[in-house]
Design a protein around this motif. Structure first.
Motif, mmCIF file in Angstrom:
data_model
loop_
_atom_site.group_PDB
_atom_site.id
_atom_site.type_symbol
_atom_site.label_atom_id
_atom_site.label_comp_id
_atom_site.label_asym_id
_atom_site.label_seq_id
_atom_site.Cartn_x
_atom_site.Cartn_y
_atom_site.Cartn_z
ATOM 1 N N ARG A 1 46.760 34.627 105.896
ATOM 2 C CA ARG A 1 45.532 34.597 105.111
ATOM 3 C C ARG A 1 45.885 34.634 103.633
ATOM 4 N NH1 ARG A 1 42.628 39.367 108.614
ATOM 5 N NH2 ARG A 1 42.361 38.195 110.570
ATOM 6 N N GLY A 2 44.906 34.277 102.809
ATOM 7 C CA GLY A 2 45.148 34.184 101.382
ATOM 8 C C GLY A 2 45.383 35.520 100.716
ATOM 9 N N PRO A 3 45.764 35.483 99.426
ATOM 10 C CA PRO A 3 46.079 36.717 98.697
ATOM 11 C C PRO A 3 44.862 37.633 98.588
ATOM 12 C CG PRO A 3 46.826 34.773 97.487
ATOM 13 C CD PRO A 3 45.960 34.278 98.595
ATOM 14 N N ARG A 4 45.120 38.928 98.659
ATOM 15 C CA ARG A 4 44.088 39.929 98.402
ATOM 16 C C ARG A 4 44.022 40.204 96.906
ATOM 17 N NH1 ARG A 4 42.151 43.234 102.486
ATOM 18 N NH2 ARG A 4 42.960 42.818 104.581
ATOM 19 N N PRO A 5 42.878 40.650 96.395
ATOM 20 C CA PRO A 5 41.614 40.828 97.127
ATOM 21 C C PRO A 5 40.979 39.484 97.449
ATOM 22 C CG PRO A 5 41.285 41.215 94.794
ATOM 23 C CD PRO A 5 42.767 41.026 94.970
ATOM 24 N N TYR A 6 40.333 39.407 98.607
ATOM 25 C CA TYR A 6 39.673 38.171 98.983
ATOM 26 C C TYR A 6 38.521 37.894 98.022
ATOM 27 C CZ TYR A 6 42.185 39.073 103.350
ATOM 28 O OH TYR A 6 43.160 39.334 104.286
ATOM 29 N N PRO A 7 38.309 36.628 97.653
ATOM 30 C CA PRO A 7 37.200 36.307 96.735
ATOM 31 C C PRO A 7 35.850 36.710 97.323
ATOM 32 C CG PRO A 7 38.695 34.425 97.034
ATOM 33 C CD PRO A 7 39.081 35.440 98.052
ATOM 34 N N ASP A 8 34.921 37.058 96.452
ATOM 35 C CA ASP A 8 33.594 37.476 96.902
ATOM 36 C C ASP A 8 32.873 36.373 97.657
ATOM 37 O OD1 ASP A 8 33.965 39.957 95.753
ATOM 38 O OD2 ASP A 8 32.934 39.448 93.884
ATOM 39 N N TRP A 9 33.145 35.114 97.307
ATOM 40 C CA TRP A 9 32.428 34.014 97.945
ATOM 41 C C TRP A 9 32.894 33.756 99.380
ATOM 42 C CZ3 TRP A 9 35.805 30.425 99.663
ATOM 43 C CH2 TRP A 9 37.009 30.273 98.987
ATOM 44 N N LEU A 10 34.068 34.276 99.748
ATOM 45 C CA LEU A 10 34.649 33.969 101.054
ATOM 46 C C LEU A 10 33.962 34.759 102.163
ATOM 47 C CD1 LEU A 10 36.792 32.563 102.774
ATOM 48 C CD2 LEU A 10 38.354 34.452 102.228
ATOM 49 N N VAL A 11 33.536 34.066 103.204
ATOM 50 C CA VAL A 11 32.908 34.696 104.365
ATOM 51 C C VAL A 11 34.002 35.080 105.358
ATOM 52 C CG1 VAL A 11 31.348 34.347 106.317
ATOM 53 C CG2 VAL A 11 30.765 33.426 104.067
ATOM 54 N N ARG B 1 51.530 31.455 96.842
ATOM 55 C CA ARG B 1 52.399 31.878 95.735
ATOM 56 C C ARG B 1 51.825 31.452 94.381
ATOM 57 N NH1 ARG B 1 58.769 30.035 95.575
ATOM 58 N NH2 ARG B 1 59.292 30.705 93.452
ATOM 59 N N LEU B 2 51.353 30.211 94.306
ATOM 60 C CA LEU B 2 50.868 29.698 93.024
ATOM 61 C C LEU B 2 49.530 30.317 92.632
ATOM 62 C CD1 LEU B 2 51.835 25.934 93.408
ATOM 63 C CD2 LEU B 2 53.061 27.746 92.191
ATOM 64 N N TYR B 3 48.640 30.494 93.614
ATOM 65 C CA TYR B 3 47.346 31.113 93.313
ATOM 66 C C TYR B 3 47.561 32.521 92.766
ATOM 67 C CZ TYR B 3 42.519 32.675 93.824
ATOM 68 O OH TYR B 3 41.263 33.165 93.572
ATOM 69 N N ALA B 4 48.451 33.278 93.399
ATOM 70 C CA ALA B 4 48.721 34.641 92.942
ATOM 71 C C ALA B 4 49.318 34.655 91.539
ATOM 72 C CB ALA B 4 49.657 35.345 93.928
ATOM 73 N N ALA B 5 50.019 33.555 91.171
ATOM 74 C CA ALA B 5 50.634 33.467 89.848
ATOM 75 C C ALA B 5 49.687 32.913 88.800
ATOM 76 C CB ALA B 5 51.882 32.597 89.926
ATOM 77 N N GLY B 6 48.457 32.571 89.188
ATOM 78 C CA GLY B 6 47.481 32.069 88.231
ATOM 79 C C GLY B 6 47.515 30.583 87.994
ATOM 80 N N VAL B 7 48.272 29.837 88.805
ATOM 81 C CA VAL B 7 48.306 28.380 88.682
ATOM 82 C C VAL B 7 47.001 27.817 89.247
ATOM 83 C CG1 VAL B 7 49.537 26.281 89.361
ATOM 84 C CG2 VAL B 7 50.814 28.377 88.852
ATOM 85 N N PRO B 8 46.399 26.810 88.622
ATOM 86 C CA PRO B 8 45.110 26.292 89.087
ATOM 87 C C PRO B 8 45.234 25.470 90.372
ATOM 88 C CG PRO B 8 45.889 24.986 87.231
ATOM 89 C CD PRO B 8 46.846 26.141 87.367
ATOM 90 N N LEU C 1 54.963 26.156 86.974
ATOM 91 C CA LEU C 1 55.737 25.791 88.159
ATOM 92 C C LEU C 1 57.229 25.770 87.844
ATOM 93 C CD1 LEU C 1 53.707 22.831 89.748
ATOM 94 C CD2 LEU C 1 54.111 25.056 90.757
ATOM 95 N N ALA C 2 57.595 25.109 86.755
ATOM 96 C CA ALA C 2 59.013 24.973 86.408
ATOM 97 C C ALA C 2 59.656 26.333 86.151
ATOM 98 C CB ALA C 2 59.161 24.070 85.189
ATOM 99 N N ARG C 3 58.932 27.223 85.477
ATOM 100 C CA ARG C 3 59.485 28.561 85.211
ATOM 101 C C ARG C 3 59.700 29.340 86.496
ATOM 102 N NH1 ARG C 3 55.620 30.194 80.036
ATOM 103 N NH2 ARG C 3 56.783 28.995 78.456
ATOM 104 N N ASP C 4 58.933 28.981 87.530
ATOM 105 C CA ASP C 4 59.085 29.625 88.828
ATOM 106 C C ASP C 4 60.090 28.880 89.701
ATOM 107 O OD1 ASP C 4 58.497 31.740 90.471
ATOM 108 O OD2 ASP C 4 56.748 30.810 91.395
ATOM 109 N N GLY C 5 60.761 27.883 89.127
ATOM 110 C CA GLY C 5 61.777 27.140 89.862
ATOM 111 C C GLY C 5 61.210 26.118 90.825
ATOM 112 N N LEU C 6 60.018 25.589 90.530
ATOM 113 C CA LEU C 6 59.353 24.684 91.462
ATOM 114 C C LEU C 6 58.908 23.404 90.766
ATOM 115 C CD1 LEU C 6 57.001 27.284 93.213
ATOM 116 C CD2 LEU C 6 59.153 26.369 94.128
#
Length: 311
Positions: A67-77, A173-180, A232-237
């Protein structure tokens, strides 16, 4: 649903008398021989009378690491009483198809739209140049690694099974790092459920290639793109297949999608090549639309990414 709470005593009777629910004494096989057995699990309807095209929410079928990163978004059912209703197809591709789902709790106003990305089976998918993307990727089992390297039948199945998991891991990984990127809701086998990027009435956001931004919006989108690929590049990706066709534009916000082939540029010997190719693909699109007066310029992006990745 089957309700056994109202079963009569006669249904649970044996030759020697009635069985009591509060009986603490051990019961021998001989005494229970006449007792009615529970129905086989196969007799239960998986949709339990739901309309065709609907299913019960699969949220509880994914373990916490799926499952996705916590905390789960408010919109998610996340309620288990929710129902997934398939609303149509959003996109077809060589490796996967994307469907629109509404997950909602019946008789309430709790609902959300999800994009269900379903990877095709190995014999029906055509992942181009997969050997280049897979360099540097290893599993814990040496037998699987050898099979993947030899492209045996088993190895091809193992490769095919990696794409959904690789994309879900990358998005998490990217969502938790703030990547769009879209919020990764969950993965179940080869189906990814993702945040739907679009309007509340189910209209998907356009791809960057489908937009015609003016000079100010073009510069703003370029700035967002540079920040994303530098992160991404700074994270080696590296995205590995970045273009104007896997970037969405929603309310002025750039969102990166389609990351199953994400590349570890440190482990992959061709890491610098993938970084540079991503930069050239998107840089050409922006330059062709008249982007000027920005830093870095489109032609400079590749060199910036290799420096940020310390290659």
């Amino acid at each position: 649903m089957h309700d056994f709470s109202s079963a009569s005593d006669a249904e649970f009777s044996t030759r020697r008398g009635k069985w009591r629910f509060d009986d603490d004494e051990p019961v021998s096989a001989k005494r229970t021989r006449g007792r009615r057995a529970l129905p086989s699990i196969e007799t239960f309807d998986a949709t339990d009378g739901l309309p065709e095209g609907d299913r019960w929410s699969t949220w509880d079928q994914s373990i916490p690491t799926e499952r996705g990163p916590r905390p789960y978004p408010d919109w998610l059912v996340t309620e288990l009483a929710a129902v997934d209703t398939e609303l149509g197809i959003l996109k077809t591709g060589k490796e996967a198809d994307v469907f629109l789902l509404r997950r909602g709790v019946p008789q309430t106003d709790r609902s959300c739209l999800l994009a269900a990305k379903r990877y095709r089976s190995a014999e029906h998918r055509m992942f181009h140049r997969d050997s280049g993307y897979l360099e540097g990727r290893k599993t814990r089992e040496s037998r699987v690694n050898r099979a993947m390297a030899s492209r045996s039948t088993f190895g091809r199945e193992a490769i095919a099974g990696q794409w959904a998991g690789a994309e879900f891991s990358a998005l998490t990984r990217l969502y938790a790092a703030g990547v769009p990127v879209p919020y990764p809701v969950q993965i179940l086998d080869t189906e990814l459920l993702l945040e739907f990027i679009g309007s509340a009435d189910g209209i998907a956001a356009p791809r960057l290639a489908e937009t015609r931004p003016g000079p100010a919006e073009l510069a703003a989108l370029w700035d967002q793109l540079v920040q994303a690929v530098v992160a991404l590049a700074r994270d080696g990706l590296a995205h590995g297949d970045l273009s104007a066709y896997n970037l969405l534009v929603h309310s002025g916000r750039l969102v990166m999608i389609d990351l199953p082939q994400i590349v570890d540029v440190i482990a992959n010997p061709r890491g610098a090549f993938f970084l540079t190719r991503d930069a050239q693909n998107v840089g050409r699109w922006f330059a062709a639309r008249g982007l000027t007066g920005v830093r870095p310029e489109p032609a400079e992006l590749g060199a910036l990414l290799t420096r940020e990745a310390m290659l």
